[in-house]
Design a protein around this motif. Structure first.
Motif, PDB file in Angstrom:
ATOM      1  N   ALA A 120       1.060  -1.174  -0.129  1.00  0.00           N
ATOM      2  CA  ALA A 120       0.007  -0.005   0.020  1.00  0.00           C
ATOM      3  C   ALA A 120       0.787   1.173  -0.012  1.00  0.00           C
ATOM      4  N   PHE A 121       0.173   2.239  -0.743  1.00  0.00           N
ATOM      5  CA  PHE A 121       1.153   3.883  -0.613  1.00  0.00           C
ATOM      6  C   PHE A 121       0.160   4.468   0.238  1.00  0.00           C
ATOM      7  N   SER A 122       0.732   5.359   1.062  1.00  0.00           N
ATOM      8  CA  SER A 122       0.086   6.329   1.928  1.00  0.00           C
ATOM      9  C   SER A 122      -0.675   7.294   1.110  1.00  0.00           C
ATOM     10  N   HIS A 123      -0.120   7.672  -0.083  1.00  0.00           N
ATOM     11  CA  HIS A 123      -0.407   8.791  -0.609  1.00  0.00           C
ATOM     12  C   HIS A 123      -0.487   8.374  -2.341  1.00  0.00           C
ATOM     13  N   PRO A 124      -1.257   8.866  -3.252  1.00  0.00           N
ATOM     14  CA  PRO A 124      -1.181   8.709  -4.756  1.00  0.00           C
ATOM     15  C   PRO A 124       0.128   9.583  -5.342  1.00  0.00           C
ATOM     16  N   VAL A 125       1.346   9.461  -4.995  1.00  0.00           N
ATOM     17  CA  VAL A 125       2.294  10.171  -5.516  1.00  0.00           C
ATOM     18  C   VAL A 125       3.487   9.313  -6.050  1.00  0.00           C
ATOM     19  N   TYR A 126       3.396   8.178  -6.126  1.00  0.00           N
ATOM     20  CA  TYR A 126       4.255   7.275  -6.518  1.00  0.00           C
ATOM     21  C   TYR A 126       3.963   6.587  -7.792  1.00  0.00           C
ATOM     22  N   GLN A 127       3.276   7.155  -8.568  1.00  0.00           N
ATOM     23  CA  GLN A 127       2.960   6.779 -10.121  1.00  0.00           C
ATOM     24  C   GLN A 127       3.972   6.036 -10.798  1.00  0.00           C
ATOM     25  N   TYR A 128       5.154   6.817 -10.934  1.00  0.00           N
ATOM     26  CA  TYR A 128       6.316   6.724 -11.576  1.00  0.00           C
ATOM     27  C   TYR A 128       7.188   5.406 -11.142  1.00  0.00           C
ATOM     28  N   PHE A 129       7.225   5.179  -9.706  1.00  0.00           N
ATOM     29  CA  PHE A 129       7.821   4.471  -9.005  1.00  0.00           C
ATOM     30  C   PHE A 129       7.370   3.204  -9.235  1.00  0.00           C
ATOM     31  N   GLU A 130       6.021   3.089  -8.941  1.00  0.00           N
ATOM     32  CA  GLU A 130       5.150   1.818  -9.273  1.00  0.00           C
ATOM     33  C   GLU A 130       5.278   1.345 -10.662  1.00  0.00           C
ATOM     34  N   ALA A 131       5.086   2.154 -11.785  1.00  0.00           N
ATOM     35  CA  ALA A 131       5.298   1.674 -13.094  1.00  0.00           C
ATOM     36  C   ALA A 131       6.706   1.420 -13.416  1.00  0.00           C
ATOM     37  N   ALA A 132       7.570   1.963 -13.177  1.00  0.00           N
ATOM     38  CA  ALA A 132       9.107   1.693 -13.350  1.00  0.00           C
ATOM     39  C   ALA A 132       9.497   0.409 -13.161  1.00  0.00           C
ATOM     40  N   TYR A 133       9.271   0.110 -11.552  1.00  0.00           N
ATOM     41  CA  TYR A 133       9.837  -1.270 -10.866  1.00  0.00           C
ATOM     42  C   TYR A 133       8.570  -2.079 -10.887  1.00  0.00           C
ATOM     43  N   LYS A 134       7.486  -1.887 -11.659  1.00  0.00           N
ATOM     44  CA  LYS A 134       6.284  -2.816 -11.583  1.00  0.00           C
ATOM     45  C   LYS A 134       5.856  -3.430 -10.156  1.00  0.00           C
ATOM     46  N   ILE A 135       5.724  -2.406  -9.348  1.00  0.00           N
ATOM     47  CA  ILE A 135       5.128  -2.658  -8.145  1.00  0.00           C
ATOM     48  C   ILE A 135       3.824  -2.795  -7.953  1.00  0.00           C
ATOM     49  N   LYS A 136       3.111  -3.779  -7.582  1.00  0.00           N
ATOM     50  CA  LYS A 136       1.809  -3.945  -7.211  1.00  0.00           C
ATOM     51  C   LYS A 136       1.306  -3.209  -6.205  1.00  0.00           C
ATOM     52  N   GLY A 137       0.760  -2.118  -6.339  1.00  0.00           N
ATOM     53  CA  GLY A 137       0.148  -1.364  -4.754  1.00  0.00           C
ATOM     54  C   GLY A 137      -1.113  -0.619  -5.144  1.00  0.00           C
ATOM     55  N   THR A 138      -1.719  -0.288  -3.933  1.00  0.00           N
ATOM     56  CA  THR A 138      -2.824   0.343  -3.812  1.00  0.00           C
ATOM     57  C   THR A 138      -2.571   1.806  -3.051  1.00  0.00           C
ATOM     58  N   SER A 139      -3.156   2.976  -3.764  1.00  0.00           N
ATOM     59  CA  SER A 139      -2.858   4.053  -3.105  1.00  0.00           C
ATOM     60  C   SER A 139      -3.940   4.414  -2.102  1.00  0.00           C
ATOM     61  N   LEU A 140      -3.627   4.997  -0.884  1.00  0.00           N
ATOM     62  CA  LEU A 140      -4.501   5.601   0.141  1.00  0.00           C
ATOM     63  C   LEU A 140      -4.394   6.981  -0.059  1.00  0.00           C
ATOM     64  N   HIS A 141      -5.263   7.798   0.890  1.00  0.00           N
ATOM     65  CA  HIS A 141      -5.080   8.994   0.965  1.00  0.00           C
ATOM     66  C   HIS A 141      -4.571   9.544   2.548  1.00  0.00           C
ATOM     67  N   TRP A 142      -3.581   9.099   2.834  1.00  0.00           N
ATOM     68  CA  TRP A 142      -3.390   9.332   4.222  1.00  0.00           C
ATOM     69  C   TRP A 142      -2.087  10.277   4.321  1.00  0.00           C
ATOM     70  N   GLU A 143      -2.212  11.099   5.364  1.00  0.00           N
ATOM     71  CA  GLU A 143      -1.180  12.012   5.936  1.00  0.00           C
ATOM     72  C   GLU A 143      -0.167  11.499   6.862  1.00  0.00           C
ATOM     73  N   PRO A 144       1.131  11.647   7.108  1.00  0.00           N
ATOM     74  CA  PRO A 144       1.946  10.924   7.956  1.00  0.00           C
ATOM     75  C   PRO A 144       1.344  11.459   9.453  1.00  0.00           C
ATOM     76  N   SER A 145       1.064  12.711   9.052  1.00  0.00           N
ATOM     77  CA  SER A 145       0.327  13.279  10.626  1.00  0.00           C
ATOM     78  C   SER A 145      -0.879  12.701  11.167  1.00  0.00           C
ATOM     79  N   ASP A 146      -1.585  11.919  10.093  1.00  0.00           N
ATOM     80  CA  ASP A 146      -2.704  11.283  10.815  1.00  0.00           C
ATOM     81  C   ASP A 146      -2.713  10.010  11.724  1.00  0.00           C
ATOM     82  N   ASN A 147      -3.744  10.024  12.541  1.00  0.00           N
ATOM     83  CA  ASN A 147      -3.468   8.860  13.545  1.00  0.00           C
ATOM     84  C   ASN A 147      -4.287   7.867  12.869  1.00  0.00           C
TER      85      ASN A 147
END
Lengths: 310, 392
Positions: free
Chosen positions: A208-235
């Motif tokens: 899982a990715f905490s935020h949808p900001v890893y599009q190129y990382f996922e695509a380049a290295y063929k990572i199977k992932g799901t993006s959430l919309h969490w902030e590091p400051s969220d509990n």
């Protein structure tokens, strides 16, 4: 006698002042003869790092958003733009990264869009927003994913675009630029291969990715992932914990990648349900420690901790 | 001598109407060819200077002269638009600097020139106060424009509709003046300069409005889904760009296709200029490249050939007038036979009488020449203004 003394003194003063003037004008001449370094502006840290590695001290490099963790949210003021108008090159990331570019007056021939050569490889951010004004037809304002350097093969292309632009500015430093670029390219290439092989060791692993900001990382290295919309400051508790538990059941997720270190409580709650947290900063801003390469190495180690289990 | 001069002057004063007619006739005969020559020389020099300082112009196919007059003198025109992507296309050739021009709008009677900050460096203009435009909605005034509009640094100007019937076609935009140029003696003095994107805001191709996702805009939203919002036509675009609303400005459509009227190209060298001209020769689209120097020279040659004809006519009329003047003077002497006899009888020497008569002619011709010189001098001073006002 008095007159002779006064006259001599006056002559001496005049002679000294003339000599000083000559000296000053000589200094000014020397200064004016010193070739000025090309002034180059960049808009994010990866571009700053690549430019600095390639050109070093042969240019006058400026990174006005250097204090921002996310330079893509930098809003320039008129004075910054006025300074940029006098630059020789303005190196941008492109791919919707510099949203402020629409609102400023910068001559187009100074702008070097480092993602120009791979427009066909740009990914959508997923933020497509359509709006219409009454009877007018609807119009879309699609956004591209901007963090292109997360794919190190694209980062190499960006560095190459920088090298090519710098070579137009300084004929005498062409060889230096070429050799510095080749060294940088080799390092990035090597890291790229290790990232690929790391993920290839468990290609079906879901994360899982905490935020949808890893599009190129996922695509380049063929990572199977799901993006959430969490902030590091969220509990991460309650609903958010249920959200990842559901994802865990559905996709057997065992790890989450964060943009920044999350709260201790979140780390503990996630650990309790068997989710490992690792931090891979998207990297637009200047890292707190080290540089772009050391940051990538650190990201690689974090990724290895997920993919390569001891 | 002074007595003869007194008598001649007294005669001319007494017959003031006849003298005045003669003086005006003489001055006009001299002024028309001389003035025409001065005006054409001065005008040609000014027009050629601007054209020579602009190496190449790109615009839509059509009249070369219209493209030149619009791009160099900011005259109202109906130039077809050219797409903005031509700028990046030409920049990528690395054959020269490209300066876009959007010339459709005005602030009252002052032309708005949508361009980039490079224009000021290209024209070597300096700032009386302030700086070039940096943000959307900022503008720079030429020295005359600032005087005519009575605007100081930090104040605002409002764009006018493109035409009387274009009330809804373009958006009046309040622009902040961030710079005033030093006088240059060129059409730049009368212009209002702004960024090309600001002219697109005026034309409605880019605009800013309330954030449609915010609750405050609910009354103006007809429908809303996760990915689409339909706003009421009642939603108003901002008419002034401020630091608070600047982020809400967005393009409608592809900016690469947005219109420009012309491009100034400053080639890197002669080879670059020739290569660019060659490439445009082979283009099949609606674009063409012109060398302002050549176009203006052709235009001026036409004007000069017309001038030559007028000069010929003026000289012919001049010769005819001089013959008539000679006739007038000789007839006048015939009529004054009695007066000359009286002067002889009262003891006037024949030399003195001849001197009186000669002085009358010399004074009349002299004043005529002086008047002609004065008129030529005035034309020399105000010629460029008259050319700009009535010819261009």
């Amino acid at each position: 006698m008095k007159h002779i003394l006064l006259s001599s003194l006056l002559c001496l003063v005049l002679f000294t002042s003339c000599k000083n003037d000559k000296k000053q004008s000589e200094t000014a001449d020397i200064e004016s003869n010193t070739p000025e370094k090309p002034v180059v502006y960049v808009t994010n840290y990866p571009l700053y790092y690549f430019t600095n590695r390639i050109a070093g001290k042969t240019i006058d490099l400026h990174f006005p958003a250097s204090q921002k963790t996310f330079p893509d949210y930098w809003k320039p003021v008129a004075d910054s733009i006025a300074a940029m108008q006098n630059a020789d090159l303005i190196i941008i990331n492109g791919a919707s990264y510099e949203k402020w570019l629409m609102n400023v007056s910068i001559p187009e021939d100074k702008i070097i869009n480092t993602s120009e050569s791979f427009q066909d490889k740009l990914l959508a951010s997923g933020h497509v927003f359509t709006h219409s004004h009454g009877g007018e037809g609807a119009h879309e304002h699609p956004e591209m994913a901007s963090y292109t350097w997360q794919d190190l093969s694209l980062a190499i292309k960006q560095a190459e675009a920088i090298k090519n632009a710098l070579m137009t500015q300084s004929e005498k430093d062409k060889t230096t630029f070429e050799s510095n670029f080749e060294n940088l390219k080799a390092e990035l290439e090597q890291l790229h291969q290790v990232f690929l092989s790391t993920v290839a060791s468990q290609p079906d692993l879901e994360i899982a990715f905490s935020h949808p900001v890893y599009q190129y990382f996922e695509a380049a290295y063929k990572i199977k992932g799901t993006s959430l919309h969490w902030e590091p400051s969220d509990n991460i508790a309650g609903d958010k914990l249920h959200e990842i538990e559901a994802l865990q059941k559905q996709k057997d997720i065992k790890s989450i990648i964060w943009e920044n270190t999350p709260l201790e409580a979140s780390l503990s709650n996630l650990k309790n349900i068997g989710i490992q947290s690792i931090v891979i900063p998207p990297g637009g801003g200047k890292p707190v420690q080290g540089d772009f390469i050391s940051q990538q190495k650190s990201n690689l180690e974090a990724l290895k901790s997920v993919y390569i289990t001891p | 001598m002074s007595q003869q001069f007194y008598l001649a002057w007294a005669y001319l004063k007494y017959h003031w109407l006849k003298t005045l007619v003669l003086i005006v006739a003489i001055s006009l005969v001299l002024f028309i060819p001389l003035g025409l020559n001065t005006l054409s020389k001065k005008g040609s020099k000014n027009m050629m200077a601007r054209a020579e300082n602009t190496p190449l112009l790109v615009g839509a196919k059509g009249s070369d002269t219209e493209l030149n007059l619009s791009a160099l003198y900011f005259k109202k025109s109906h130039l077809d638009p050219i797409p903005h992507h031509i700028v990046s296309e030409l920049v990528n050739t690395k054959l020269g600097a490209v300066i876009p021009l959007h010339l459709k709008y005005q602030v009252k009677n002052q032309p708005i020139v949508g361009t980039s900050s490079e224009y000021f460096k290209f024209r070597k203009t300096s700032f009386q106060s302030g700086r070039p435009m940096a943000m959307l909605g900022e503008c720079v005034l030429g020295s005359e424009a600032a005087k005519i509009l009575q605007i100081n640094l930090g104040e605002s100007v409002i764009s006018s509709p493109a035409s009387t019937f274009d009330i809804a076609g373009s958006y009046p935009l309040k622009m902040t003046v961030v710079g005033i140029l030093n006088p240059t003696g060129t059409p730049d003095d009368n212009a209002v300069f702004t960024d090309i994107k600001t002219t697109w805001v005026i034309s409605g191709l880019a605009h800013g409005h309330e954030n449609l996702n915010e609750k405050t805009a609910d009354s103006l939203v007809l429908s809303k889904s996760k990915t689409e919002v339909v706003a009421s036509p009642a939603i108003l675009s901002y008419t002034e760009i401020t630091p608070e609303n600047i982020d809400s400005f967005h393009f409608h459509g592809n900016p690469e296709e947005f219109p420009l009227q012309a491009l100034i190209i400053n080639p890197t060298d002669k080879k670059g200029s020739l290569m660019l001209r060659g490439r445009f020769e082979n283009r099949t689209d609606n674009l063409h490249i012109v060398v302002p120097k050549i176009t203006m020279k052709a235009l001026l040659d036409t004007v000069l050939s017309v001038k030559d004809l007028i000069m010929l006519a003026a000289i012919s009329i001049g010769i005819a007038t001089l013959i008539i003047l000679t006739l007038v003077f000789s007839l006048s002497l015939q009529l004054r036979k009695g007066e000359i006899n009286t002067m002889n009888r009262i003891g006037g020497a024949s030399n003195a009488i001849q001197l009186v008569l000669s002085l009358e002619i010399i004074i009349t011709i002299g004043i005529g020449i002086l008047l002609a010189a004065l008129l030529v001098l005035t034309l020399n001073l105000y010629g460029p203004y008259l050319i700009e006002k009535f010819i261009l």
